[in-house]
Design an enzyme around this catalytic site. Structure first.
Site, PDB file in Angstrom:
ATOM      1  CD  GLU A  78      -6.803   4.992   2.327  1.00  0.00           C
ATOM      2  OE1 GLU A  78      -7.833   5.039   3.030  1.00  0.00           O
ATOM      3  OE2 GLU A  78      -5.666   4.849   2.814  1.00  0.00           O
TER       4      GLU A  78
ATOM      5  CG  ASP B  92     -10.253   7.200   6.352  1.00  0.00           C
ATOM      6  OD1 ASP B  92      -9.164   7.178   5.735  1.00  0.00           O
ATOM      7  OD2 ASP B  92     -10.354   7.426   7.571  1.00  0.00           O
TER       8      ASP B  92
ATOM      9  NE  ARG C  34     -10.900  -1.590   3.570  1.00  0.00           N
ATOM     10  CZ  ARG C  34     -11.512  -1.779   4.731  1.00  0.00           C
ATOM     11  NH1 ARG C  34     -12.627  -2.500   4.791  1.00  0.00           N
ATOM     12  NH2 ARG C  34     -11.015  -1.269   5.836  1.00  0.00           N
TER      13      ARG C  34
ATOM     14  CG  ASP D  33      -2.133   5.122   4.946  1.00  0.00           C
ATOM     15  OD1 ASP D  33      -1.994   4.103   5.650  1.00  0.00           O
ATOM     16  OD2 ASP D  33      -3.213   5.440   4.413  1.00  0.00           O
TER      17      ASP D  33
ATOM     18  CG  ASP E  44      -5.784   7.739   4.488  1.00  0.00           C
ATOM     19  OD1 ASP E  44      -6.704   8.344   3.913  1.00  0.00           O
ATOM     20  OD2 ASP E  44      -5.965   6.700   5.175  1.00  0.00           O
TER      21      ASP E  44
ATOM     22  CE  LYS F 201      -3.324   2.496   3.001  1.00  0.00           C
ATOM     23  NZ  LYS F 201      -4.236   2.443   4.171  1.00  0.00           N
TER      24      LYS F 201
ATOM     25  CE  LYS G 262      -7.009   8.495   7.841  1.00  0.00           C
ATOM     26  NZ  LYS G 262      -7.671   7.385   8.533  1.00  0.00           N
TER      27      LYS G 262
HETATM   28  N1  BES Z   1      -4.543   4.395   6.871  1.00  0.00           N
HETATM   29  C1  BES Z   1      -5.700   4.098   7.617  1.00  0.00           C
HETATM   30  C2  BES Z   1      -5.466   3.125   8.765  1.00  0.00           C
HETATM   31  C3  BES Z   1      -4.542   3.581   9.863  1.00  0.00           C
HETATM   32  C4  BES Z   1      -5.055   4.036  11.051  1.00  0.00           C
HETATM   33  C5  BES Z   1      -3.179   3.494   9.730  1.00  0.00           C
HETATM   34  C6  BES Z   1      -4.220   4.432  12.063  1.00  0.00           C
HETATM   35  C7  BES Z   1      -2.339   3.869  10.751  1.00  0.00           C
HETATM   36  C8  BES Z   1      -2.864   4.344  11.921  1.00  0.00           C
HETATM   37  C9  BES Z   1      -6.761   3.484   6.704  1.00  0.00           C
HETATM   38  O1  BES Z   1      -6.765   3.926   5.403  1.00  0.00           O
HETATM   39  C10 BES Z   1      -8.090   3.838   7.283  1.00  0.00           C
HETATM   40  O2  BES Z   1      -8.401   4.996   7.290  1.00  0.00           O
HETATM   41  N2  BES Z   1      -8.844   2.844   7.744  1.00  0.00           N
HETATM   42  C11 BES Z   1     -10.127   3.070   8.307  1.00  0.00           C
HETATM   43  C12 BES Z   1     -11.083   2.077   7.720  1.00  0.00           C
HETATM   44  C13 BES Z   1     -12.503   2.303   8.122  1.00  0.00           C
HETATM   45  C14 BES Z   1     -13.008   3.570   7.474  1.00  0.00           C
HETATM   46  C15 BES Z   1     -13.308   1.119   7.702  1.00  0.00           C
HETATM   47  C16 BES Z   1     -10.019   2.865   9.816  1.00  0.00           C
HETATM   48  O3  BES Z   1      -9.366   1.929  10.241  1.00  0.00           O
HETATM   49  O4  BES Z   1     -10.564   3.681  10.544  1.00  0.00           O
HETATM   50 ZN    ZN Z   2      -4.971   4.606   4.682  1.00  0.00          ZN
HETATM   51 MN    MN Z   3      -7.887   5.702   5.156  1.00  0.00          MN
END
Ligand code: BES
Ligand code: ZN
Ligand code: MN
Length: 507
Positions: free
Chosen positions: A361, A359, A363, A294, A276, A271, A283
């Site tokens: 993104e 968010d 996957r 990220d 992000d 990734k 966010k």
């Molecule tokens: N990059 C984030 C995940 C992340 C969170 C990485 C904290 C490092 C530290 C990812 O893209 C994300 O935003 N995931 C969301 C998914 C949700 C919207 C289903 C999450 O985990 O909140």
């Molecule tokens: Zn992310």
């Molecule tokens: Mn995200």
């Protein structure tokens, strides 16, 4: 950091600082029982020089505990540093790796630029494994993230010498030394990329850095942008990229060792979200600056393929990094949008994905990355991604998440962890998680609700890996060291690099 290997007797080594290791040999427990620190060295001169301080009881040989002696009697070294490994029964190469990093980090602010690490040798600390681990740890310890300080004082160690244990086989020691130098350096290569701010390390710049790395090693590298993504019908990746003013980069690096024309091809999919923001599902501002990391999964894959090439591991590998920003914009994708991922084959259309949350993104870009790696001939897949906060909730900042559709491939990875010392914990996939991401309008949706978020994300990726043996590493909680440790600075961790190398070597 320059590195050297020596087989000279410790007492004769003329250096600013000689570091030796000690463990607590006390096995009794209970009130009044005192630690019994003992040097892990058979060198008479070193034992004599350290004897008085060990006798005082002020140094207990606890893990990463350090005592510094000046002008040690009988040694050519100007200083003697004793570093604790903790209880002898737990003094493994993983403790040695950390303690080596702790020694380096102790010296850096003190202006000492040169050291010799005297590698211990014991049943739990075999010479080759110890040499490797010490080199990895020392290099990891040498890294600091303060690249952009205008008054930056470079405190890096100039020369690190590894003093092999007296009973080490010299050929084996040389091999371990060479490996340790490469593995530690590659982990730092990933960390340097992860540390870069989003304005510097755009997807295009990540592509440039990958191309420069590949050119150095004579690896094939292609960096594609929007036009090629459209041609490949990477609708999921493009959907994320369309919200950013920065063009996306699909980075492909190929390692084709000479003479290896058959057998497995490892697909290393990373990734590469260089920032992000969450996109339209923005966010919160607090901590958003962290989302420059990220792309840690992508950086790790570049570092891993670099290591495979330097180590000349006889297995073919293709790294695929899907790099883009995730930004809100008038053209950004929206919740409710439906995207079509890359076709899964000639007569197999791409899966349709309902975007519930922009968010989620990671996957999306990985879906196209996985399908693309398979289309390039990958027989085994491994992906690494800072994918879900849910994984962080489940495992804290201690273990990273490990998922796999194939027990044999997963067992190879778990064996790799015994060498790398990195912590991963296997979490479940399953049809029930798949049910949670079924879409009413299309094939699947990109989030599955509040619960089981790490597993629904993994099950989403599973749709694109299908039956190809595949490992998914969710490193959201561990890619960034939040609190400085004696052996590592606060900042990028570079986790997964060592484990992926060791996993690949088993093919
Ligand atoms: N990059 C984030 C995940 C992340 C969170 C990485 C904290 C490092 C530290 C990812 O893209 C994300 O935003 N995931 C969301 C998914 C949700 C919207 C289903 C999450 O985990 O909140
Ligand atoms: Zn992310
Ligand atoms: Mn995200």
């Amino acid at each position: 950091m320059r590195t050297e290997l020596t087989f000279a007797p410790l007492a004769t080594i003329d250096t600013e600082l000689l570091a030796v290791f000690a463990a607590d040999t006390q096995t009794e427990k209970g009130p009044g029982v005192k630690p019994a620190p003992a040097l892990l060295s058979a060198d008479e001169a070193v034992l004599a020089a350290a004897q008085s301080v060990l006798a005082t009881g002020e140094f207990k040989a606890a893990a990463n505990e350090i005592v510094l002696l000046h002008a040690p009697a009988g040694l050519s070294a100007k200083r003697l540093l004793i570093v604790g490994l903790g209880k002898q029964s737990k003094a493994t190469i993983h403790e040695l790796r950390k303690a080596s990093g702790a020694a380096v980090r102790y010296l850096k602010p003190r202006g000492i630029r040169e050291l010799v690490l005297a590698i211990p040798s014991s049943e739990s600390l075999p010479p080759a494994g110890s040499i490797r681990a010490a080199l990895e740890g020392a290099q990891v310890g040498d890294f600091d993230p303060d690249t952009y300080k205008s008054d930056r004082k470079d405190q890096s160690i100039q020369t690190l010498t590894i003093a092999a244990p007296a009973d080490a086989d010299q050929t084996e020691a040389r091999t371990a030394y060479r490996e340790g130098v490469i593995v530690g350096d590659c982990q730092n290569f990933a960390r340097a990329l992860i540390n870069e701010p989003g304005n510097v390390l755009t997807p295009t710049e990540l592509g440039r850095r990958a191309a420069a790395m590949a050119a150095d090693l004579g690896l094939k590298c292609e960096v594609y942008s929007t036009e090629k993504l459209v041609e490949l019908k990477m609708g999921a990746f493009l959907g994320v990229a369309q919200g950013s003013a920065e063009p996306p980069a699909l980075i492909v690096v190929r390692y084709e060792p000479e003479g290896v024309t058959e057998g497995p091809i490892l697909g290393l999919v990373g990734k590469g979200i260089t920032f992000d923001s969450g996109g339209i599902s923005l966010k919160p501002g607090d901590g958003m600056e962290k989302m420059k990391y990220d792309m840690a999964g992508g950086a790790s894959m570049l570092a891993a393929i670099r290591a495979l090439a330097l180590l000349q591991v006889p297995v073919r590998a293709i790294a695929v990094i899907t790099a883009t920003e995730n930004m809100p914009d008038g053209r950004a994708q929206k919740p409710g949008d439906v995207r079509t991922a890359m076709p899964m084959g000639e007569d197999k259309p791409g899966k349709t994905i309902e975007i519930i949350n922009t968010d989620a993104e990671g996957r999306l870009v990985l879906a196209d990355g996985l399908v693309y790696a398979r289309s390039l001939g990958a027989t085994h897949l491994i992906d690494a991604a800072t994918l879900t906060g849910a994984c962080m909730v489940a495992l804290g900042m201690v273990n990273a998440g490990l998922f796999s559709n194939d027990d044999e491939t997963c067992a190879k990875f778990q064996r790799a962890l015994e060498v790398s010392g990195e912590k991963f914990w296997r979490l479940p996939l399953g049809d029930e998680y798949m049910d949670m991401i079924k879409s009413d309008i299309g094939d699947i949706k990109n989030t599955g609700g509040r619960y089981g978020g790490a597993s629904t994300a993994a099950e989403f990726l599973h749709v694109f890996a299908e039956d190809t043996p595949w490992i998914h590493l969710d490193i959201a909680g561990v890619a960034w060291v939040e609190t400085a440790q004696p052996w590592i600075a606060k900042g990028p961790a570079g986790i997964t690099v060592r484990s992926i190398i060791e996993w690949a070597r088993q093919f």
